[in-house]
Structure formats: C-alpha cells, structure tokens
Design a protein around this motif. Structure first.
Motif: not given
Lengths: 219, 217
Positions: A166-167, A169-171
C-alpha cells in the motif's frame, strides 16, 4: 500490416501458452510506453504483428488481458522477492529487496491502480475469482516464507507485506523527480524534491512499518 | 448556453479572486461526480455558465487549472485534518481522523495520481513552481504541527505524514476479497459502502504499524 504466419494456428497447449506469453510481453512493453489509459488492442496487435481477432482468441477483451498481465507481474514480483529472502537479513536489506522486486516489474503497480476502478468491473466473475485465488495463494506462500526467514509471529508477514505494498503504491503516484528540474527550484525546495524520490520515500516509510511489525532495529 | 452577465467584466483583484474560486468549485464538483481526470475546460465552462474564453481569462490552460485545483483540494484536506486534532489525542484517534478526513475530502486522493502528468506537461512553467511552493508550505506546516501535538522527535512529523499519505493512496487500491461476493447482484450503494469500509480497515492496519514504528525511533 504483415500477418505473421507462425501465429496462424497454435496447435498444442504449449504453443498456445508461448503465444499467450508473447502477447503479454508485447502488452507489458506497450503499457510501460503508453500508460493504461492509452493502451489499445489495435496498437498491441500491430506490435505483435497479428490481427486484433488473433489477440481475442487468447483474451476475451482488453480488461481480461490486463488482468492476466497483472497476475503475471504480481507473481514474478513476489517470486523474485521470495528468492531474495535470506535468514538473518536486516530490515533495510529486506526493504531494499522489496523495492527492487517492484521496480523490476513496474506493470504490477501501474495496473494495481487501474484494477479496482476498471478492470474488475469488466471481466467475467469466474476469471476474477480464479485470478484472485491464485494471487492470494501465491501471496500467502511468500508471506509464510517471510515469517519463517525473519522469524515473525504467524500473520505478521502478511500484515507487513500488505502495508508495504500500500505504501509503495501510494509513493509511485507521486514519483515526481524525473519531471522536475531541480536547478529551477530554490534550494530548500530542491532538497524537498530530492527526499521525495520514490526509493527514499518508500524506504523512509518502510522502516517505520518494519519496526512497527517486528520491534527490531532497521540495520 | 446562457452566458452569465456577472462574469463578463471582472474589475478588481478581489472580484477576480472570487471568479477564480467559482471556477475551481465547479471543476471540483465535476471531478467528484465523474471520479475521473478527463474533464475538459468546456465542461467546466458549461458548469459555471460562461464561455471557454472566460475560463482562459483566469487560467492560462487546463494544466494551470488542474494545478490550482490540486493545491486547493490538498489544502482543504490538510486544514480539515488539522482542525480535528487536539493535544493529548491518542495514536489510534489520530489515524482515524486522518482516514475519515480522506474519505470526506476525496478530491485530494483522486487528483494525486494525475497531477504528475500535469507537472510533466507543464515543465518550467512558473505556475508549477508556485504550486509546488504552496503545497510545500501547507504540507510542512501541517507536519510540524502534527510533530508537536504527538510529541514526536524532530523531523518525524514530516516523515510520518508522507508515509500516511502514501499508505492512504495505496490502500484505496487494495484488493478486496469480500467485494467479489458483493459484485453479485448487490446495489452500487452496498458495494461502495463495503469498499470504503475495507479501504479504511486496510489503511488503519498499516497505520498502526507506522505509528508503532515511529514510537520506536
């Protein structure tokens, strides 16, 4: 457009599989070049050197094809990560291996953003269920290996991996460094943009996730 | 199409600012309705009730409009989030305030994936540099206030906020197993309720690890 003779009649299962993979290779190259919004079956058929209807022999529609590509990239990413896990590796080495595996298979993150919005709404439920089941099994196997190698409590490997995915994919959405000319910016902003590079951003958050999940130091 | 009389001749700086805001509000409403990034200047113009050329009096091009809108939705998100924090707030309540604000102000996370392409298309335009400065300003000010409220070590507020934003934007894409069952003949409302619930749970699980991690630094 030249139609390739060798694509005309796939006979055996292994021939079909090889052609399916060749189409996915071309689709991956096209995706990285054009992004998912501008991805078109016509351009893909051109690149492979076959007609659109040949592509549709292998994939019912564009979304089925992208789902298959996502599955392949997902499995390759986590297979590679699994191979890089070593007993006694530091948190930093693990997080670097995680980032490397994702960077080596960029189609996964590109398609992940597109999956919930578009792909999942346009594929047959059976293929979605069977794809997700395979991904879930593969992800669970890697999580268990992670728990074994890093000596984590059961369940903590999957939590840590989910949070890291998740981290990351956001970055990847905010990976601005390639576009910004740092010389044009005032010094304090140039620093800000530098620390905003994809790898630095992911590592900074990944360290917190690793420490939170394991209670161990990062190095 | 009716052309709005009141839009025809902006006179003062203040009037201009009001008109800019009206245009941005219309653009934001379009964004939230369609959840997609392909809205055009002509749609915005129709929504406001003016001609396209009036829009271009206030924004040089689509990229400048999008950049201004991104700055605005980001500022709304971070300002609202800050207003919900208080001295002594628990780590859990802090993470819940973050995700609930993100769910109520979806403009920021909807626009974030598109904005880098806009930046790429507008390289070296002064409005891009202005926007980056503005975003930097409210982001760092939010992060510094978070650092103080949570009593974090120096520099950890900015680190935490960056990680939370990334985690939030990534969580919304999360694979949702339960959605498979919901897709079968359920209403759109039920499906989206489940989806937002899972997004929240998935985020909070990762945020818990982040908070534990930052307390161990």
């Amino acid at each position: 457009m030249a139609i390739r003779e060798d694509f005309r009649r796939a006979r055996s299962e292994s021939e079909k599989e090889a052609r399916r993979n060749e189409i996915l290779d071309a689709a991956e190259a096209l995706l990285l070049e054009s992004g998912n919004e501008r991805f078109a079956i016509a351009a893909l058929a051109d690149n492979v050197g076959v007609s659109k209807s040949t592509i549709f022999l292998y994939f019912a529609n564009k979304e089925e094809l992208l789902l298959a590509l996502y599955e392949r990239a997902f499995i390759r990413t986590f297979t590679q990560l699994g191979e890089r896990l070593e007993p006694g590796m530091s948190g930093r080495a693990f997080c670097e291996a995680f980032i490397d595996s994702l960077v080596d298979h960029p189609a996964m993150l590109i398609l992940r953003a597109y999956l919930a919005q578009t792909i999942e709404r346009n594929v047959a439920l059976e293929s979605l269920v069977s794809t997700k089941t395979r991904l879930f099994e593969h992800g669970s196997a890697i999580s268990e290996k992670l728990e074994r190698v890093m000596e984590l409590e059961p369940g903590w490997g999957v939590r840590m991996l989910m949070a890291l995915v998740n981290l990351t994919s956001g970055a990847v959405q905010a990976d601005s460094l390639p576009y910004i000319d740092a010389d044009m910016l005032p010094e304090e902003l140039a620093d800000f943009m530098h620390t905003a590079s994809f790898r630095n951003i992911v590592l900074s958050g990944a360290e917190l996730i690793f420490r939170g999940a394991t209670g161990r130091p990062f190095d | 199409m009716n052309i709005r009389e009141d839009f025809l001749r902006p006179r003062t700086e203040r009037e201009n600012a009001v008109r800019r805001t009206t245009i941005l509000e219309a653009a934001e409403a379009l964004l939230l309705e369609s959840h997609n990034q392909r809205f055009s200047i002509s749609n915005v113009a129709k929504r406001v009730g003016v001609s396209q050329s009036t829009i271009f009096l206030h924004f040089r091009n689509r990229e400048e409009l999008l950049t201004s809108l991104y700055t605005r939705v980001g500022q709304n998100f971070f300002t609202t989030f800050l207003s919900r924090l208080h001295e002594g707030i628990s780590d859990e309540a802090f993470c819940e305030a973050f995700i609930d604000t993100a769910l109520e102000f979806p403009g920021f996370r909807i626009m974030r994936p598109m904005i880098m392409r806009v930046v790429e298309e507008s390289l070296n335009q002064d409005y891009i540099n202005e926007a980056i400065k503005e975003i930097f300003r409210y982001r760092t000010s939010t992060a510094d206030q978070v650092e103080e409220l949570l009593h974090l070590k120096p520099g950890q507020g900015r680190r935490l906020m960056k990680a939370l934003v990334n985690l939030m934007c990534g969580s919304i894409q999360a694979d949702i197993k339960r959605l498979l069952a919901m897709d079968d003949g359920q209403s759109e409302e039920v499906t989206s309720a489940i989806r937002s619930f899972d997004f929240r749970a998935s985020f909070l699980d990762g945020a818990h690890l982040l908070m534990t991690g930052i307390r161990n630094i």
